[in-house]
Design a protein around this motif. Structure first.
Motif, mmCIF file in Angstrom:
data_model
loop_
_atom_site.group_PDB
_atom_site.id
_atom_site.type_symbol
_atom_site.label_atom_id
_atom_site.label_comp_id
_atom_site.label_asym_id
_atom_site.label_seq_id
_atom_site.Cartn_x
_atom_site.Cartn_y
_atom_site.Cartn_z
ATOM 1 N N MET A 1 0.856 -1.169 0.000
ATOM 2 C CA MET A 1 0.000 0.000 0.000
ATOM 3 C C MET A 1 0.904 1.235 0.000
ATOM 4 O O MET A 1 1.873 1.297 0.751
ATOM 5 C CB MET A 1 -0.879 -0.019 1.251
ATOM 6 N N ASN A 2 0.555 2.199 -0.842
ATOM 7 C CA ASN A 2 1.422 3.365 -0.952
ATOM 8 C C ASN A 2 1.207 4.357 0.197
ATOM 9 O O ASN A 2 0.231 4.300 0.932
ATOM 10 C CB ASN A 2 1.276 4.037 -2.323
ATOM 11 N N LYS A 3 2.164 5.257 0.337
ATOM 12 C CA LYS A 3 2.200 6.226 1.443
ATOM 13 C C LYS A 3 0.964 7.136 1.444
ATOM 14 O O LYS A 3 0.389 7.412 2.496
ATOM 15 C CB LYS A 3 3.487 7.047 1.318
ATOM 16 N N GLU A 4 0.541 7.605 0.267
ATOM 17 C CA GLU A 4 -0.614 8.503 0.167
ATOM 18 C C GLU A 4 -1.896 7.821 0.655
ATOM 19 O O GLU A 4 -2.701 8.417 1.358
ATOM 20 C CB GLU A 4 -0.781 8.971 -1.286
ATOM 21 N N MET A 5 -2.049 6.552 0.298
ATOM 22 C CA MET A 5 -3.226 5.799 0.726
ATOM 23 C C MET A 5 -3.231 5.626 2.243
ATOM 24 O O MET A 5 -4.261 5.814 2.895
ATOM 25 C CB MET A 5 -3.219 4.441 0.030
ATOM 26 N N LYS A 6 -2.086 5.293 2.828
ATOM 27 C CA LYS A 6 -1.978 5.141 4.274
ATOM 28 C C LYS A 6 -2.291 6.450 4.984
ATOM 29 O O LYS A 6 -2.979 6.469 6.000
ATOM 30 C CB LYS A 6 -0.576 4.671 4.668
ATOM 31 N N GLN A 7 -1.790 7.546 4.437
ATOM 32 C CA GLN A 7 -2.017 8.856 5.041
ATOM 33 C C GLN A 7 -3.507 9.192 5.032
ATOM 34 O O GLN A 7 -4.051 9.647 6.032
ATOM 35 C CB GLN A 7 -1.223 9.932 4.304
ATOM 36 N N THR A 8 -4.181 8.954 3.910
ATOM 37 C CA THR A 8 -5.616 9.228 3.822
ATOM 38 C C THR A 8 -6.383 8.359 4.822
ATOM 39 O O THR A 8 -7.269 8.844 5.522
ATOM 40 C CB THR A 8 -6.141 8.990 2.391
ATOM 41 N N LEU A 9 -6.048 7.083 4.885
ATOM 42 C CA LEU A 9 -6.721 6.187 5.829
ATOM 43 C C LEU A 9 -6.518 6.655 7.270
ATOM 44 O O LEU A 9 -7.454 6.644 8.068
ATOM 45 C CB LEU A 9 -6.225 4.755 5.650
ATOM 46 N N ASN A 10 -5.318 7.090 7.609
ATOM 47 C CA ASN A 10 -5.072 7.577 8.968
ATOM 48 C C ASN A 10 -5.862 8.844 9.279
ATOM 49 O O ASN A 10 -6.177 9.107 10.437
ATOM 50 C CB ASN A 10 -3.572 7.789 9.206
ATOM 51 N N GLU A 11 -6.219 9.618 8.257
ATOM 52 C CA GLU A 11 -7.013 10.831 8.456
ATOM 53 C C GLU A 11 -8.507 10.527 8.599
ATOM 54 O O GLU A 11 -9.210 11.224 9.317
ATOM 55 C CB GLU A 11 -6.813 11.791 7.286
ATOM 56 N N ILE A 12 -8.998 9.497 7.922
ATOM 57 C CA ILE A 12 -10.449 9.267 7.886
ATOM 58 C C ILE A 12 -10.941 8.197 8.860
ATOM 59 O O ILE A 12 -12.124 8.166 9.197
ATOM 60 C CB ILE A 12 -10.940 8.930 6.465
ATOM 61 N N ILE A 13 -10.058 7.324 9.337
ATOM 62 C CA ILE A 13 -10.474 6.275 10.275
ATOM 63 C C ILE A 13 -10.706 6.898 11.645
ATOM 64 O O ILE A 13 -9.913 7.715 12.114
ATOM 65 C CB ILE A 13 -9.420 5.153 10.357
ATOM 66 N N ASP A 14 -11.798 6.498 12.274
ATOM 67 C CA ASP A 14 -12.133 7.003 13.603
ATOM 68 C C ASP A 14 -11.454 6.116 14.639
ATOM 69 O O ASP A 14 -12.024 5.121 15.089
ATOM 70 C CB ASP A 14 -13.647 7.015 13.802
ATOM 71 N N PHE A 15 -10.239 6.481 15.024
ATOM 72 C CA PHE A 15 -9.464 5.695 15.974
ATOM 73 C C PHE A 15 -9.986 5.850 17.407
ATOM 74 O O PHE A 15 -9.555 5.131 18.297
ATOM 75 C CB PHE A 15 -7.980 6.067 15.901
ATOM 76 N N GLU A 16 -10.903 6.796 17.632
ATOM 77 C CA GLU A 16 -11.462 6.982 18.972
ATOM 78 C C GLU A 16 -12.495 5.906 19.315
ATOM 79 O O GLU A 16 -12.823 5.716 20.472
ATOM 80 C CB GLU A 16 -12.075 8.372 19.097
ATOM 81 N N ILE A 17 -13.021 5.223 18.328
ATOM 82 C CA ILE A 17 -13.965 4.138 18.573
ATOM 83 C C ILE A 17 -13.154 2.886 18.893
ATOM 84 O O ILE A 17 -12.274 2.493 18.131
ATOM 85 C CB ILE A 17 -14.877 3.882 17.353
ATOM 86 N N ASP A 18 -13.456 2.299 20.028
ATOM 87 C CA ASP A 18 -12.764 1.068 20.405
ATOM 88 C C ASP A 18 -13.126 -0.024 19.425
ATOM 89 O O ASP A 18 -14.290 -0.354 19.242
ATOM 90 C CB ASP A 18 -13.151 0.632 21.820
ATOM 91 N N MET A 19 -12.114 -0.587 18.809
ATOM 92 C CA MET A 19 -12.325 -1.663 17.845
ATOM 93 C C MET A 19 -11.903 -2.977 18.467
ATOM 94 O O MET A 19 -10.904 -3.027 19.166
ATOM 95 C CB MET A 19 -11.497 -1.419 16.583
ATOM 96 N N PRO A 20 -12.673 -4.021 18.195
ATOM 97 C CA PRO A 20 -12.223 -5.332 18.659
ATOM 98 C C PRO A 20 -10.927 -5.706 17.940
ATOM 99 O O PRO A 20 -10.656 -5.222 16.845
ATOM 100 C CB PRO A 20 -13.359 -6.278 18.251
ATOM 101 N N THR A 21 -10.156 -6.522 18.584
ATOM 102 C CA THR A 21 -8.896 -6.956 17.989
ATOM 103 C C THR A 21 -9.162 -7.713 16.697
ATOM 104 O O THR A 21 -10.065 -8.541 16.622
ATOM 105 C CB THR A 21 -8.139 -7.878 18.966
ATOM 106 N N LYS A 22 -8.384 -7.386 15.695
ATOM 107 C CA LYS A 22 -8.493 -8.123 14.435
ATOM 108 C C LYS A 22 -8.028 -9.547 14.701
ATOM 109 O O LYS A 22 -7.035 -9.763 15.382
ATOM 110 C CB LYS A 22 -7.627 -7.480 13.358
ATOM 111 N N HIS A 23 -8.778 -10.491 14.200
ATOM 112 C CA HIS A 23 -8.381 -11.874 14.398
ATOM 113 C C HIS A 23 -8.315 -12.597 13.062
ATOM 114 O O HIS A 23 -9.210 -12.485 12.252
ATOM 115 C CB HIS A 23 -9.330 -12.587 15.369
ATOM 116 N N HIS A 24 -7.227 -13.253 12.853
ATOM 117 C CA HIS A 24 -7.048 -14.084 11.663
ATOM 118 C C HIS A 24 -7.275 -13.298 10.367
ATOM 119 O O HIS A 24 -7.882 -13.804 9.436
ATOM 120 C CB HIS A 24 -7.956 -15.309 11.720
ATOM 121 N N ALA A 25 -6.799 -12.056 10.306
ATOM 122 C CA ALA A 25 -6.993 -11.243 9.112
ATOM 123 C C ALA A 25 -6.419 -11.919 7.875
ATOM 124 O O ALA A 25 -6.979 -11.801 6.783
ATOM 125 C CB ALA A 25 -6.370 -9.858 9.303
ATOM 126 N N HIS A 26 -5.333 -12.633 8.055
ATOM 127 C CA HIS A 26 -4.704 -13.309 6.913
ATOM 128 C C HIS A 26 -5.612 -14.403 6.332
ATOM 129 O O HIS A 26 -5.440 -14.801 5.191
ATOM 130 C CB HIS A 26 -3.354 -13.895 7.322
#
Length: 185
Positions: A1-26
């Protein structure tokens, strides 16, 4: 994933909402292949492994290429979140099972739009790799299929379309109550 995409995602994701742990994403990528028999674009695979199953900020919006009838007049749409390998309403595998018969084998649900609608990735045919808005109450075409509205030509383009946008709330004069006081009181 390129740097610009990561930057946009970090701006738009609501990190204040508690998310359950990702499990078995692979495991999600082979599961999708098993269900649909298609390979996914690399940028979407990277997204699933790093960010899948996230909520999006309320003011993070995008402008689709084709606007569904539910798109507000300002031309910006929003989503609630992206599906991924999490144990809540954004669980990708559960959503695939729920919508597979409705969407058929040509579209993969990738995000939760407002009002029961979905953002989907085309897997086959003319929509392969493209991102579409599926309006669940939409008219059906000649072949009985639901209409899809083109949002972006690729997953990366879809992410780049997001920006922080504040909706203008028009004032409806009928909603305003006036109370006049008598000066002699």
């Amino acid at each position: 994933m390129n740097k610009e995409m990561k930057q946009t995602l970090n701006e738009i994701i609501d990190f204040e909402i508690d998310m359950p742990t990702k499990h078995h994403a692979h495991e999600s990528i082979p599961y999708i292949y098993q269900q649909y028999g298609v390979s996914l674009p690399q940028d979407y695979k990277d997204f699933l492994l790093g960010f899948g199953g996230c909520f999006i900020k309320e003011n993070a919006m995008y402008q689709p290429i084709e606007m569904p009838s539910v798109t507000p007049k300002d031309g910006f749409d929003s989503i609630n979140g992206f599906y991924g390998c999490v144990s809540n309403s954004l669980n990708l595998m559960s959503v695939i099972q729920t919508y597979k018969d409705v969407l058929g084998g040509s579209f993969l649900p990738i995000a939760d739009a407002d009002g029961g609608d979905l953002i989907c990735m085309g897997l086959k045919g003319e929509y392969e790799g493209r991102i579409c808005y599926w309006y669940h109450e939409g008219d059906t075409g000649e072949n009985g299929q639901e209409y899809y509205y083109l949002v972006a030509n690729s997953f990366e383009e879809f992410i780049r379309k997001f920006s922080l946008h504040e909706r203008e709330q028009p004032v409806n004069l009928d909603d305003i109550d006036l109370f006049l006081l008598d000066e002699d009181c």
